[in-house]
Design a protein around this motif. Structure first.
Motif, PDB file in Angstrom:
ATOM      1  N   THR A  56     105.736 -21.233 122.461  1.00 38.70           N
ATOM      2  CA  THR A  56     104.499 -20.548 122.089  1.00 38.70           C
ATOM      3  C   THR A  56     103.359 -21.166 122.865  1.00 38.70           C
ATOM      4  N   TYR A  57     102.352 -20.376 123.108  1.00 40.88           N
ATOM      5  CA  TYR A  57     101.244 -20.820 123.946  1.00 40.88           C
ATOM      6  C   TYR A  57      99.924 -20.499 123.251  1.00 40.88           C
ATOM      7  N   ASP A  58      99.099 -21.542 123.162  1.00 34.23           N
ATOM      8  CA  ASP A  58      97.755 -21.353 122.651  1.00 34.23           C
ATOM      9  C   ASP A  58      96.846 -21.007 123.824  1.00 34.23           C
ATOM     10  N   VAL A  59      96.024 -19.971 123.629  1.00 36.61           N
ATOM     11  CA  VAL A  59      95.126 -19.513 124.691  1.00 36.61           C
ATOM     12  C   VAL A  59      93.775 -20.192 124.495  1.00 36.61           C
ATOM     13  N   ALA A  60      93.215 -20.711 125.606  1.00 39.89           N
ATOM     14  CA  ALA A  60      91.918 -21.391 125.551  1.00 39.89           C
ATOM     15  C   ALA A  60      91.155 -21.107 126.830  1.00 39.89           C
ATOM     16  N   ALA A  61      89.860 -21.391 126.801  1.00 41.89           N
ATOM     17  CA  ALA A  61      88.986 -21.191 127.955  1.00 41.89           C
ATOM     18  C   ALA A  61      88.354 -22.530 128.315  1.00 41.89           C
ATOM     19  N   LEU A  62      88.452 -22.928 129.600  1.00 42.71           N
ATOM     20  CA  LEU A  62      87.928 -24.195 130.077  1.00 42.71           C
ATOM     21  C   LEU A  62      86.864 -23.922 131.140  1.00 42.71           C
ATOM     22  N   PRO A  63      85.632 -24.376 130.915  1.00 42.65           N
ATOM     23  CA  PRO A  63      84.574 -24.161 131.937  1.00 42.65           C
ATOM     24  C   PRO A  63      84.877 -24.940 133.201  1.00 42.65           C
ATOM     25  N   ILE A  64      84.664 -24.302 134.349  1.00 41.66           N
ATOM     26  CA  ILE A  64      84.800 -24.926 135.660  1.00 41.66           C
ATOM     27  C   ILE A  64      83.618 -24.474 136.498  1.00 41.66           C
ATOM     28  N   PRO A  65      83.378 -25.120 137.639  1.00 44.98           N
ATOM     29  CA  PRO A  65      82.214 -24.717 138.448  1.00 44.98           C
ATOM     30  C   PRO A  65      82.270 -23.263 138.900  1.00 44.98           C
ATOM     31  N   GLY A  67      83.434 -20.763 137.210  1.00 48.34           N
ATOM     32  CA  GLY A  67      83.313 -19.839 136.096  1.00 48.34           C
ATOM     33  C   GLY A  67      84.030 -20.363 134.868  1.00 48.34           C
ATOM     34  N   MET A  68      85.081 -19.677 134.429  1.00 43.65           N
ATOM     35  CA  MET A  68      85.818 -20.048 133.227  1.00 43.65           C
ATOM     36  C   MET A  68      87.310 -19.914 133.521  1.00 43.65           C
ATOM     37  N   LEU A  69      88.061 -20.995 133.269  1.00 45.07           N
ATOM     38  CA  LEU A  69      89.496 -21.006 133.496  1.00 45.07           C
ATOM     39  C   LEU A  69      90.204 -20.681 132.189  1.00 45.07           C
ATOM     40  N   ILE A  70      91.029 -19.631 132.203  1.00 43.49           N
ATOM     41  CA  ILE A  70      91.795 -19.229 131.034  1.00 43.49           C
ATOM     42  C   ILE A  70      93.156 -19.896 131.109  1.00 43.49           C
ATOM     43  N   GLN A  71      93.521 -20.637 129.987  1.00 44.67           N
ATOM     44  CA  GLN A  71      94.749 -21.398 129.966  1.00 44.67           C
ATOM     45  C   GLN A  71      95.690 -20.886 128.880  1.00 44.67           C
ATOM     46  N   MET A  72      97.002 -21.083 129.148  1.00 41.74           N
ATOM     47  CA  MET A  72      98.045 -20.835 128.170  1.00 41.74           C
ATOM     48  C   MET A  72      98.826 -22.126 127.969  1.00 41.74           C
ATOM     49  N   SER A  81      85.211 -15.359 137.080  1.00 40.68           N
ATOM     50  CA  SER A  81      84.074 -15.872 137.856  1.00 40.68           C
ATOM     51  C   SER A  81      82.788 -15.169 137.422  1.00 40.68           C
ATOM     52  N   PHE A  82      81.705 -15.741 137.904  1.00 38.88           N
ATOM     53  CA  PHE A  82      80.409 -15.136 137.601  1.00 38.88           C
ATOM     54  C   PHE A  82      80.284 -13.752 138.234  1.00 38.88           C
ATOM     55  N   ALA A  83      80.981 -13.558 139.361  1.00 36.74           N
ATOM     56  CA  ALA A  83      80.906 -12.268 140.039  1.00 36.74           C
ATOM     57  C   ALA A  83      81.678 -11.174 139.282  1.00 36.74           C
ATOM     58  N   ASP A  84      82.557 -11.582 138.348  1.00 38.45           N
ATOM     59  CA  ASP A  84      83.313 -10.602 137.563  1.00 38.45           C
ATOM     60  C   ASP A  84      82.498 -10.007 136.409  1.00 38.45           C
ATOM     61  N   LEU A  85      81.361 -10.592 136.111  1.00 38.00           N
ATOM     62  CA  LEU A  85      80.549 -10.119 134.981  1.00 38.00           C
ATOM     63  C   LEU A  85      79.819  -8.834 135.348  1.00 38.00           C
ATOM     64  N   ASP A  86      79.595  -8.003 134.361  1.00 38.42           N
ATOM     65  CA  ASP A  86      78.831  -6.751 134.526  1.00 38.42           C
ATOM     66  C   ASP A  86      77.380  -7.058 134.199  1.00 38.42           C
ATOM     67  N   GLY A  90      74.618  -6.649 130.844  1.00 42.88           N
ATOM     68  CA  GLY A  90      74.101  -7.877 130.244  1.00 42.88           C
ATOM     69  C   GLY A  90      75.174  -8.816 129.748  1.00 42.88           C
ATOM     70  N   GLU A  91      76.365  -8.797 130.381  1.00 45.82           N
ATOM     71  CA  GLU A  91      77.441  -9.675 129.939  1.00 45.82           C
ATOM     72  C   GLU A  91      77.135 -11.121 130.317  1.00 45.82           C
ATOM     73  N   THR A  92      77.592 -12.024 129.435  1.00 49.14           N
ATOM     74  CA  THR A  92      77.505 -13.457 129.721  1.00 49.14           C
ATOM     75  C   THR A  92      78.922 -14.009 129.854  1.00 49.14           C
ATOM     76  N   LEU A  93      79.020 -15.168 130.530  1.00 44.28           N
ATOM     77  CA  LEU A  93      80.334 -15.761 130.771  1.00 44.28           C
ATOM     78  C   LEU A  93      80.999 -16.181 129.464  1.00 44.28           C
ATOM     79  N   GLU A  94      80.229 -16.727 128.525  1.00 44.77           N
ATOM     80  CA  GLU A  94      80.792 -17.150 127.242  1.00 44.77           C
ATOM     81  C   GLU A  94      81.305 -15.954 126.450  1.00 44.77           C
ATOM     82  N   GLU A  95      80.533 -14.879 126.444  1.00 50.17           N
ATOM     83  CA  GLU A  95      80.930 -13.678 125.688  1.00 50.17           C
ATOM     84  C   GLU A  95      82.203 -13.080 126.246  1.00 50.17           C
ATOM     85  N   VAL A  96      82.285 -12.956 127.569  1.00 48.23           N
ATOM     86  CA  VAL A  96      83.463 -12.363 128.198  1.00 48.23           C
ATOM     87  C   VAL A  96      84.667 -13.273 128.023  1.00 48.23           C
ATOM     88  N   SER A  97      84.464 -14.571 128.105  1.00 49.72           N
ATOM     89  CA  SER A  97      85.584 -15.512 127.953  1.00 49.72           C
ATOM     90  C   SER A  97      86.154 -15.453 126.544  1.00 49.72           C
TER      91      SER A  97
END
Length: 535
Positions: A56-65, A67-72, A81-86, A90-97
């Motif tokens: 089983t894998y716990d999903v988490a988000a780790l901030p990196i320079p 953007g945000m690294l999604i881990q399992m 990345s920041f370029a992936d935001l709309d 008005g999307e923010t990196l924390e909200e999308v992560s």
């Protein structure tokens, strides 16, 4: 890690990572020379690799320079990345992560459930059971629908009363039965569709891949029910106001009905309202009051401020204004006819060529029942442009006069004709003895005299059969005394003058039934001889 480093470049074509039929995240930028489509492909491969390793894998988000690294389970899977935001949304990196972590957690759970044989067998069993229950409910709806049809047929055999409003038949028994049947069909279809919706939602949510569809159906139904509930709660104050206006209007109308009923029955007398027009006046006052109540209640009706409701109101008003010109003309004619009191229900009248009893008098038309048992409907505008003879209005205690004419040659004494006509009237049933019938000579034509017998009817509604009996008695009476009912025409002068000698002026039955009416006639009557000479 599946991705290291960032090559900022404008997104050419966004792509969405979808796992187990669930959208995880949207990628809009290139990274390390990979387009969004290529990035999504590598993400799927990385996730499949980790799942194949088991556990089983716990999903988490780790901030990196970058953007945000999604881990399992501590293993990097992809980078947002920041370029992936709309930016426009008005999307923010924390909200999308956070949203991405939640979506991926549900997708991984669904993936593990789909790989579990026990879970899938349980899902199949529950779906089969739900299907059986669903089919049983559909059969019950169908049986209930048939039972309701049989109940309707039984009610139809017993008899269903007509729906009348102010004496006007709106819906007859057959249409009521058809309307209730259509309503039963509609309710059966609504119940069947609702149960199908519930069954489909339940069945789709049992399987991991189709669960998003079931969740969408459930959320749509719940949101719809929530909107209905909120709308009902919001409408309660307005509905209370509408109900209050309705009850106040009902109390006022009940008082008005009692008042006008008193005028109609004669208990209340007013110089400006007659008993004949009380019912129509009451209907007009009630209509105005209801119209005023509707205007007051309109702002409190649920949805009255919506664009659809306003558009419907405008459409209905436009249709009424276009199609009501003829109706308004008939209605005004009806009001003029009613308030002129030219006729009323129960009167025996003649309107043009139609003669009979007035069955009902409405705003738009008047119904006449003829002696031939025919019901004739005459528009009120036609009645206004036609002569109306009311045989009942002035009848009173004397009765209405019925009359007919005969033409007799000058060779027959007029006094004898008078006596014969009065004798025929006396023999006719349905004519009053008092006041007595009378005869008038209405014309002295070139070749004959026109006599008119006038008598008083006992019942105006029997005018035609009484007139027919009078005609028969006139023929019998004239035949009995040998007088021809003849209208002679001369082509040349006769060899002898055609006149009535004085000794024949009082031929039978004139000497008994029609004595001289004045002094001049007494002088004209032949003298009788006595022992002492002439008298």
């Amino acid at each position: 890690m599946a991705e290291i480093g960032l090559s900022p470049a404008p997104a050419i074509k966004a792509d969405t990572l979808i796992i187990q039929n669930r959208p995880i995240a949207v990628f809009r930028a290139d990274m390390m020379g990979h387009s969004p489509e290529k990035r999504v492909q590598k993400m799927r491969e990385r996730i499949a690799e980790l799942l194949a390793a088991g556990g089983t894998y716990d999903v988490a988000a780790l901030p990196i320079p970058q953007g945000m690294l999604i881990q399992m389970g501590g293993n990097g899977v992809f980078v947002i990345s920041f370029a992936d935001l709309d930016s426009l949304a008005g999307e923010t990196l924390e909200e999308v992560s956070k949203r991405t972590v939640d979506n991926l957690t549900l997708a991984l759970k669904a993936e593990l459930e789909q790989r579990s044989l026990k879970y899938m067998l349980t899902a199949v069993a529950l779906t089969v059971l739900a299907t059986i229950i669903f089919l049983v409910i559909l059969a019950g709806i169908r049986r209930g629908h048939r039972y309701f049809y049989k109940l309707l047929e039984e009610l139809a055999r017993r008899g269903i009363s007509k729906v009348n409003v102010s004496g006007v038949e709106l819906i007859d028994a057959n249409r009521q039965l058809a309307l209730v049947r259509r309503l039963a069909d509609l309710l059966a279809w609504v119940a069947a569709l609702f149960m199908t919706y519930i069954w489909l939602t339940f069945s789709l949510r049992r399987f991991p891949y189709t669960r998003p569809w079931g969740d969408s159906l459930r959320s749509y139904m719940l949101s719809l029910l929530q909107e209905f509930a909120l709308a009902i709660v919001d409408a309660i104050p307005g509905l209370v106001a509408v109900i209050l206006i309705f009850f106040i209007t009902r109390l006022l109308i009940r008082f008005i009905k009692t008042f006008f009923t008193g005028i109609e029955t004669g208990r209340i007398s007013l110089p400006w309202v007659h008993a004949e027009t009380a019912q129509t006046t009451r209907r007009m006052v009630v209509f105005v009051i209801w119209l005023f109540a509707l205007v007051l209640a309109y702002p409190y009706l649920p949805g009255s401020d919506s664009a659809a409701f306003k558009g419907l109101s405008v459409f209905v008003g436009l249709m009424l204004s276009i199609g009501s010109s003829g109706v308004v003309n008939q209605a005004m004619s009806g009001l003029i006819l009613i308030y002129s009191r030219a006729l009323k229900t129960g009167d025996y009248v003649r309107i043009g060529d139609v003669e009979g009893i007035v069955l009902s008098q409405g705003i738009l038309s008047t119904k006449i029942k003829t002696i031939k048992r025919e019901e004739i409907t005459i528009p009120n505008s036609v009645i206004l442009s036609t002569d109306v003879k009311n045989y009942s209005r002035l009848a009173g205690s004397e009765g209405v006069i019925v009359y007919t004419s005969v033409t007799i040659g000058y060779s027959v004494p007029w006094r004898q004709v008078h006596a014969l006509l009065i004798m025929a009237a006396d023999r006719t049933p349905g004519l009053r003895k008092q006041p007595p019938p009378f005869v008038g000579q209405v014309a002295l034509s070139d070749f004959y005299v026109e006599y008119q017998i006038n008598a008083y009817l006992e019942q105006p509604e029997k005018r035609l059969p009484t007139l027919a009996a009078l005609h028969a008695n006139i023929q019998d009476t004239f035949n009995e005394y040998g007088v021809q009912i003849l209208s002679p025409h001369y082509e040349a002068d006769p060899p002898a003058p055609v006149w009535v000698p004085k000794e024949k002026w009082y031929e039978s039955p004139a000497q008994n039934l029609n004595p001289p009416a004045n002094k001049s006639e007494k002088l004209l009557k032949p003298r009788r001889k006595t022992k002492n000479g002439e008298k």
